[in-house]
Design an enzyme around this catalytic site. Structure first.
Site, PDB file in Angstrom:
ATOM      1  N   CYS A   1      -5.418  10.214 -21.024  1.00 10.67           N
ATOM      2  CA  CYS A   1      -3.981   9.910 -20.891  1.00 10.67           C
ATOM      3  C   CYS A   1      -3.311   9.625 -22.234  1.00 10.67           C
ATOM      4  O   CYS A   1      -2.090   9.626 -22.328  1.00 10.67           O
ATOM      5  CB  CYS A   1      -3.777   8.713 -19.973  1.00 10.67           C
ATOM      6  SG  CYS A   1      -4.335   9.008 -18.298  1.00 10.67           S
TER       7      CYS A   1
ATOM      8  N   ASN B   1       1.127   9.443 -12.239  1.00 14.42           N
ATOM      9  CA  ASN B   1       0.462   9.457 -13.554  1.00 14.42           C
ATOM     10  C   ASN B   1       0.113  10.903 -13.907  1.00 14.42           C
ATOM     11  O   ASN B   1      -0.771  11.497 -13.294  1.00 14.42           O
ATOM     12  CB  ASN B   1      -0.796   8.583 -13.489  1.00 14.42           C
ATOM     13  CG  ASN B   1      -1.537   8.519 -14.811  1.00 14.42           C
ATOM     14  OD1 ASN B   1      -1.254   9.275 -15.735  1.00 14.42           O
ATOM     15  ND2 ASN B   1      -2.496   7.612 -14.893  1.00 14.42           N
TER      16      ASN B   1
ATOM     17  N   HIS C   1       3.199   4.972 -21.320  1.00 10.62           N
ATOM     18  CA  HIS C   1       2.422   5.796 -20.396  1.00 10.62           C
ATOM     19  C   HIS C   1       2.676   5.290 -18.982  1.00 10.62           C
ATOM     20  O   HIS C   1       2.700   4.086 -18.735  1.00 10.62           O
ATOM     21  CB  HIS C   1       0.934   5.683 -20.743  1.00 10.62           C
ATOM     22  CG  HIS C   1       0.042   6.325 -19.741  1.00 10.62           C
ATOM     23  ND1 HIS C   1       0.259   7.605 -19.276  1.00 10.62           N
ATOM     24  CD2 HIS C   1      -1.065   5.870 -19.106  1.00 10.62           C
ATOM     25  CE1 HIS C   1      -0.687   7.901 -18.401  1.00 10.62           C
ATOM     26  NE2 HIS C   1      -1.499   6.872 -18.277  1.00 10.62           N
TER      27      HIS C   1
HETATM   28  O1  UT7 Z   1      -3.950   6.131 -17.089  1.00  6.24           O
HETATM   29  C1  UT7 Z   1      -4.765   5.027 -16.838  1.00  6.24           C
HETATM   30  C2  UT7 Z   1      -5.412   5.287 -15.544  1.00  6.24           C
HETATM   31  N1  UT7 Z   1      -5.309   4.455 -14.446  1.00  6.24           N
HETATM   32  C3  UT7 Z   1      -4.694   3.271 -14.283  1.00  6.24           C
HETATM   33  O2  UT7 Z   1      -4.084   2.714 -15.137  1.00  6.24           O
HETATM   34  C4  UT7 Z   1      -4.851   2.648 -12.938  1.00  6.24           C
HETATM   35  C5  UT7 Z   1      -5.127   1.176 -13.023  1.00  6.24           C
HETATM   36  N2  UT7 Z   1      -5.346   0.571 -11.727  1.00  6.24           N
HETATM   37  C6  UT7 Z   1      -4.437   0.515 -10.745  1.00  6.24           C
HETATM   38  O3  UT7 Z   1      -3.355   1.038 -10.869  1.00  6.24           O
HETATM   39  C7  UT7 Z   1      -4.768  -0.287  -9.501  1.00  6.24           C
HETATM   40  O4  UT7 Z   1      -5.984  -0.972  -9.697  1.00  6.24           O
HETATM   41  C8  UT7 Z   1      -4.872   0.590  -8.205  1.00  6.24           C
HETATM   42  C9  UT7 Z   1      -3.467   1.045  -7.801  1.00  6.24           C
HETATM   43  C10 UT7 Z   1      -5.771   1.763  -8.428  1.00  6.24           C
HETATM   44  C11 UT7 Z   1      -5.413  -0.263  -7.053  1.00  6.24           C
HETATM   45  O5  UT7 Z   1      -4.615  -1.402  -6.853  1.00  6.24           O
HETATM   46  P1  UT7 Z   1      -5.286  -2.835  -6.703  1.00  6.24           P
HETATM   47  O6  UT7 Z   1      -4.198  -3.780  -6.464  1.00  6.24           O
HETATM   48  O7  UT7 Z   1      -6.154  -3.060  -7.896  1.00  6.24           O
HETATM   49  O8  UT7 Z   1      -6.131  -2.644  -5.375  1.00  6.24           O
HETATM   50  P2  UT7 Z   1      -7.690  -2.832  -5.146  1.00  6.24           P
HETATM   51  O9  UT7 Z   1      -8.439  -1.695  -5.759  1.00  6.24           O
HETATM   52  O10 UT7 Z   1      -8.053  -4.209  -5.547  1.00  6.24           O
HETATM   53  O11 UT7 Z   1      -7.776  -2.694  -3.581  1.00  6.24           O
HETATM   54  C12 UT7 Z   1      -7.166  -3.646  -2.700  1.00  6.24           C
HETATM   55  C13 UT7 Z   1      -7.394  -3.202  -1.263  1.00  6.24           C
HETATM   56  C14 UT7 Z   1      -8.843  -2.828  -0.967  1.00  6.24           C
HETATM   57  O12 UT7 Z   1      -9.135  -3.232   0.357  1.00  6.24           O
HETATM   58  P3  UT7 Z   1      -9.960  -4.594   0.640  1.00  6.24           P
HETATM   59  O13 UT7 Z   1     -11.247  -4.443  -0.108  1.00  6.24           O
HETATM   60  O14 UT7 Z   1      -9.095  -5.693   0.067  1.00  6.24           O
HETATM   61  O15 UT7 Z   1     -10.075  -4.591   2.115  1.00  6.24           O
HETATM   62  C15 UT7 Z   1      -8.846  -1.310  -1.023  1.00  6.24           C
HETATM   63  O16 UT7 Z   1      -9.839  -0.746  -0.203  1.00  6.24           O
HETATM   64  O17 UT7 Z   1      -6.625  -2.015  -0.986  1.00  6.24           O
HETATM   65  C16 UT7 Z   1      -7.482  -0.991  -0.480  1.00  6.24           C
HETATM   66  N3  UT7 Z   1      -6.983   0.297  -0.963  1.00  6.24           N
HETATM   67  C17 UT7 Z   1      -6.032   1.011  -0.351  1.00  6.24           C
HETATM   68  N4  UT7 Z   1      -5.352   0.789   0.793  1.00  6.24           N
HETATM   69  C18 UT7 Z   1      -4.430   1.691   1.144  1.00  6.24           C
HETATM   70  C19 UT7 Z   1      -7.346   0.960  -2.098  1.00  6.24           C
HETATM   71  N5  UT7 Z   1      -6.637   2.105  -2.201  1.00  6.24           N
HETATM   72  C20 UT7 Z   1      -5.821   2.147  -1.130  1.00  6.24           C
HETATM   73  C21 UT7 Z   1      -4.855   3.069  -0.704  1.00  6.24           C
HETATM   74  N6  UT7 Z   1      -4.178   2.800   0.432  1.00  6.24           N
HETATM   75  N7  UT7 Z   1      -4.562   4.192  -1.388  1.00  6.24           N
END
Ligand code: UT7
Length: 325
Positions: A115, A282, A252
């Site tokens: 990225c 992204n 970004h």
């Molecule tokens: O260019 C650089 C590349 N990437 C980034 O910068 C991304 C950085 N990270 C993020 O943007 C965030 O961490 C995410 C958007 C990917 C995830 O958000 P989060 O607030 O960190 O969520 P999480 O991974 O902690 O997941 C929370 C809950 C989980 O369920 P439980 O374990 O609490 O029951 C996940 O299974 O949300 C669930 N979950 C979803 N639910 C609905 C994860 N993805 C999804 C989804 N839809 N797409």
């Protein structure tokens, strides 16, 4: 004392026609518009058509930047394409772009910094121009990242989109002062110890396939805010500018919450932050030039304004560039 500065002469952007909304994604994987919007700020992403490659997006963006800068292909000395999704393993996408633009001299190469590809490209172009090696460079970020997507993995497939952005940068004269136009400081970083946190699971040498994107979202998020903020403080320390002096923050676009976290940490007013993540998601290396293009097309970007760019991606790679438009 007269010095050579790298002036950002123009910008262009291109997004594929097809738009995929969060609601459409929710028919393919267990997610919802509400969850995606709340956690990321993303509402939709563009998806390249069948047969539409990163080079096609790059060429479309480049043509707009060239037309705005009023330059022809043979006025350009070097093409740098930041991409994680090249058309082919080789030749480089940059060589394809060079040929398709009709450029028959100079050089072209791809740059792999995930990225951070465009930002790395901008910093490298600045070094080439300041050293006198080249006078005018086309820097592109172009991605068809949805080709690396597993549309059954809700942790990643909601986050990415396709697109390209391009800039023409060229040599100009400055006085060696912070009031000069052009790139005033650039800071590149990487730390390969974190390479496993954000990766595509394939490659020519290891699996002979491209693989899918794999990410530890929470860890990437945490490192993202910290690393990006550090790179911004480096730019501020190097130039003596504070958050109040900067007119536009062109970050970004990975996640709206990361943008907010960084802006808060470095003291940047919200109305200076350019946000496109809602419309583009992204787009990896394309994200920064597409955001700059969005700002340019809004008509709000004025000559002599200070613009701060940052990026962070797989590797980890990250950095900042501060320039006067
Ligand atoms: O260019 C650089 C590349 N990437 C980034 O910068 C991304 C950085 N990270 C993020 O943007 C965030 O961490 C995410 C958007 C990917 C995830 O958000 P989060 O607030 O960190 O969520 P999480 O991974 O902690 O997941 C929370 C809950 C989980 O369920 P439980 O374990 O609490 O029951 C996940 O299974 O949300 C669930 N979950 C979803 N639910 C609905 C994860 N993805 C999804 C989804 N839809 N797409």
């Amino acid at each position: 004392m007269a010095v050579t500065r790298t002036i950002i002469k123009s910008v262009g952007g291109y997004l594929p026609e097809r738009i995929m909304t969060n609601d459409e994604l929710a028919t393919m994987v267990d997610t919802s518009d509400e969850w995606i919007t709340e956690r990321t700020g993303i509402k939709q992403r563009h998806i390249a058509a069948e047969g539409e490659f990163s080079s096609h997006l790059a060429i479309a963006a480049a043509k707009i930047a060239m037309q705005r800068a009023q330059v022809e292909a043979n006025d350009i000395d070097l093409v740098i394409v930041g991409t994680t999704t090249p058309d082919l393993t080789f030749p480089s996408t940059a060589c394809i772009v060079q040929a398709e633009l009709g450029m028959t001299h100079g050089a072209a190469f791809d740059l792999q910094a995930a990225c951070s590809g465009f930002l790395y490209g901008l910093a490298i172009a600045d070094s080439f121009i300041v050293s006198g090696a080249y006078k005018r460079i086309l820097v592109i970020g172009a991605e068809t990242l949805t080709r690396l997507m597993d549309f059954k993995d809700r942790n990643t497939c909601i986050l990415f989109g396709d697109g390209a952005g391009a800039a023409i940068v060229e040599a100009g004269e400055g006085r060696g002062e912070m009031s000069d136009r052009g790139i005033l400081s650039s800071h590149l970083r990487s730390d390969g110890r974190y390479r496993g946190l954000l990766t595509a699971t394939g490659g020519a040498s290891s699996t002979q396939s491209i693989g899918n994107i794999h990410m530890d979202g929470r860890e990437v998020f945490k490192h993202g805010v910290t690393n990006i903020s550090e790179a911004i403080f480096e730019a501020m320390n190097a130039t003596g500018f504070g958050a109040d002096d900067i007119d536009w923050f062109v970050p970004h676009q990975a996640n709206g919450r990361i943008l907010e976290g960084v802006a808060r940490k470095v003291g940047m007013a919200r109305d200076k932050v350019v946000v496109t993540v809602d419309k583009h998601a992204n787009t990896s290396a394309a994200s920064v030039p597409l955001a700059l293009n969005h700002l340019f097309e809004s008509g709000k970007l004025e000559r002599d304004q200070l613009v701060l760019f940052e990026a962070m991606g797989g590797g980890f790679t990250w950095g900042s560039v501060l320039a006067r438009w």
